[in-house]
Scaffold this motif. Structure first.
Motif: not given
Length: 498
Positions: A135, A470-471, A479
Motif C-alpha cells: 500500500e 476512496w478518499r 483505498t
C-alpha cells in the motif's frame, strides 16, 4: 517488490538497512537493544542526547553503526508501548517502508514484525506488514507524461521473526499478504482510471484477461443477453449512455465440484452523473469510483486464486454508465426487474440498487452458499459512519458475524446496521411494487431494504463502501477497501488463516 522471511539477530544482518523500533520515551525495543549491545550503547547514547524520543511517525537514520553488518540502521518511533496496537503497528511499518524507499538502498531488513501486538500472532503481523508495504509503495502515475521516479527504489524487503519455529507460519502469511495486496492493487488500478479509460467494455476486457492468467472461467453477457433474461432494471440505468453495458461473471473453482460457491456481487457503474436526476458539479469527477464495488470483487477473486483457496467463488459484475440523454430513464418511469417485481424510479441517481437487484436475482442460478454484494451505494452511509468503517447489512446474523470478524482480522472494519421490516414501509409506491428510494431518513437502510427484496432465496449480506472505497482531497485515490475484508472472509470460509 520481493519479500522474504528470516530469523536472526539484527546486528548480524548484511543489508542496506536494518529497521528496529523505539518506544516513547526513549525505550529501545528488544531488536534495538541487541544492536545497542553490539554497538556498545551507541543507540542509548544518541537517545540520551535527545536525537530521538520514540514518538510515533518519527525516524532516525544512522550510518555505519559499530558492531553491525548493515550499511545503515533505521530507528522508527513507535509511540507509547502501552498504546501500541494494530493501528500503531501498521503506521510504524508504513513509516519504515516509506523511509527505506527514500534511503537509496535496494533492500531492507525489518524487525518490526517481531514487536508484540496485543492478541495478534506472528502470522497476522507478517500478513499485515506485506499489505501495508505494498500500500505504501503503490503509485498510480500511468497517465502522467513525466513520472516521479524514485532514484534508487526499494526492491527487496525481509521481514524478521523472533524464533525459527515461526518461520513456516510466517512464510504462509507472507504469501497470503502478497495475494491480498495484489488484489488491492488491481482494485486501485481499475478504480483510479478515469471513465474515458475504464468503461464497462474495458472492465470486461480486464476481467477476461485476469481470468486467462489465473485459470478462471469467464463470461460476459451483452445487452441482448440481458434483455432476454429480463434485466430491465439494470438496462434502465444504461439507456442514457453510448457505452454498452456488460454483465461480467468470473468463476474460481478451488473447491470440490459439489461445493456451493460464495458469490460476490460488485456494483460496476463506471461513471455516475446521476442521470436525469443530475448530481451537482463539485467533486463529480469522483464518480469514476462508483465502480469500486466491481473492482473490489474482481480484486478479491484474484486474491483467492493467488492463494489457491480450497473454495468455489463466483464474482458477478453488472457494469454500465449512468448518463443523461434523450433515451435516459426518467423519474416516474416504472421498470420490471429480472425477478418480475416492478420498480417506480423516483430518482435516477439511486441507480446502484437498480443494477444490483438484477445481479442478485441472477445469482440464484449458482445455488450459492451465500451472497455478498459490495457497492458505493449511498451518501447516507457516509453521513452515518464517516470514512472509517464500511456499512454492513445482512439477512443472516451468522453471515454478518463472519464478515465483521473478517474485517477485524484484516483491519478493514465494518459495522452492522439494522435491516428491520419497519423500514420497508418507506419504499411504498402507488404505481409499482416498490419505489427505488425511501426518502432521506435512514437512506442507507432503505437502500439495503430494497436489495433485500431480491435475496429471499439465500443468505445475503450487503457492504456499503461509499465512505471507505476512496478518499478525496489532496490524497485523492482508491483505498483498495474492502478487498482485505473480502479476502479474509474467503480465507475463513476455506478454513485458512488465524
Amino acid at each position: 517488490m520481493e519479500f522474504s522471511i528470516k530469523s536472526g539477530s539484527p546486528e548480524k544482518q548484511r543489508s542496506a538497512c536494518v529497521v528496529v523500533g523505539v518506544f516513547e520515551p526513549r525505550k529501545l525495543s528488544i531488536p534495538a537493544e541487541l544492536i545497542d549491545n553490539a554497538a556498545r550503547q551507541h543507540l542509548s547514547d544518541l537517545l540520551r542526547r535527545g536525537d530521538m524520543e520514540g514518538k510515533a511517525g518519527s525516524t532516525l537514520l544512522l550510518h555505519n553503526v559499530p558492531g553491525t553488518e548493515a550499511d545503515r540502521v533505521l530507528l522508527v518511533g513507535l509511540g507509547k508501548e502501552k498504546e501500541f496496537r494494530e493501528k500503531e503497528y501498521r503506521s510504524a511499518v508504513a513509516t519504515a517502508i516509506k523511509t527505506l524507499n527514500e534511503t537509496g538502498g535496494f533492500d531492507g531488513t525489518v524487525f518490526l514484525t517481531e514487536l508484540p501486538v496485543k492478541k495478534r500472532d506472528v502470522a497476522w503481523r507478517v500478513r499485515q506488514a506485506v499489505i501495508v508495504a505494498q500500500e505504501t509503495l503503490y503509485r498510480f502515475d500511468r497517465l502522467k507524461s513525466k513520472k516521479d521516479d524514485v532514484r534508487r527504489p526499494l526492491r527487496k524487503v525481509t521481514f524478521c521473526v523472533e524464533r525459527r519455529s515461526e518461520l513456516a507460519a510466517a512464510e504462509t502469511a507472507l504469501l497470503q499478504g502478497d495475494a491480498i495486496a495484489a488484489g488491492q492493487a488491481l482494485m486501485k488500478d481499475l478504480a483510479n482510471l478515469p471513465a474515458n479509460f475504464c468503461t464497462p467494455t474495458y472492465l470486461a476486457e480486464q476481467s477476461m484477461s485476469m481470468a486467462g492468467e489465473f485459470g478462471l472461467e469467464a463470461e460476459v453477457l451483452e445487452r441482448e443477453d440481458m434483455e432476454k433474461l429480463g434485466m430491465h432494471s439494470l438496462l434502465s440505468v444504461a439507456r442514457g449512455s453510448h457505452q454498452p453495458p456488460k454483465f461480467i461473471v468470473l468463476r474460481y473453482k478451488g473447491g470440490k465440484a459439489e461445493d456451493k460457491p460464495v458469490v460476490l456481487v460488485g456494483k460496476g457503474v463506471t461513471f455516475d452523473t446521476g442521470g436525469i436526476s443530475l448530481k451537482p458539479a463539485p467533486e463529480m469527477d469522483e464518480m469514476k469510483y462508483d465502480m469500486s464495488g466491481a473492482a473490489s470483487v474482481i480484486g478479491a477473486i484474484k486474491a483467492a486464486a493467488m492463494m489457491k483457496l480450497p473454495l468455489n467463488v463466483v464474482a458477478v459484475v453488472p457494469a454500465t454508465e449512468n448518463m443523461p440523454g434523450g433515451q435516459a430513464t426518467r423519474p416516474g418511469d416504472v421498470v420490471t426487474s429480472m425477478s418480475g417485481q416492478t420498480i417506480e424510479i423516483l430518482n435516477t441517481d439511486a441507480e446502484g440498487r437498480l443494477i444490483l437487484c438484477d445481479a442478485l436475482t441472477y445469482s440464484e442460478r449458482f445455488e450459492p452458499d451465500c451472497v455478498v454484494d459490495v457497492a458505493t451505494l449511498t451518501g447516507a452511509c457516509v453521513i452515518a459512519l464517516g470514512h472509517v468503517v464500511t456499512g454492513l447489512f445482512a439477512n443472516d446474523d451468522g453471515l454478518a458475524r463472519e464478515l465483521l470478524d473478517a474485517g477485524q482480522e484484516a483491519y478493514d472494519r465494518a459495522w452492522q446496521m439494522p435491516l428491520w421490516e419497519d423500514y420497508q414501509e418507506q419504499l411504498h409506491s402507488n404505481f409499482a411494487d416498490m419505489a427505488n428510494i425511501g426518502g432521506r431518513p435512514g437512506g442507507s437502510i432503505t437502500a439495503a431494504c430494497f436489495l433485500s427484496r431480491f435475496t429471499k432465496k439465500y443468505d445475503w449480506a450487503h457492504l456499503d463502501i461509499a465512505g471507505t472505497a476512496w478518499r478525496g482531497g489532496k490524497k485523492k485515490g482508491s483505498t483498495g477497501r474492502p478487498v482485505p475484508l473480502l479476502a479474509h472472509f474467503l480465507m475463513a470460509r476455506a478454513g485458512i488463516g488465524d
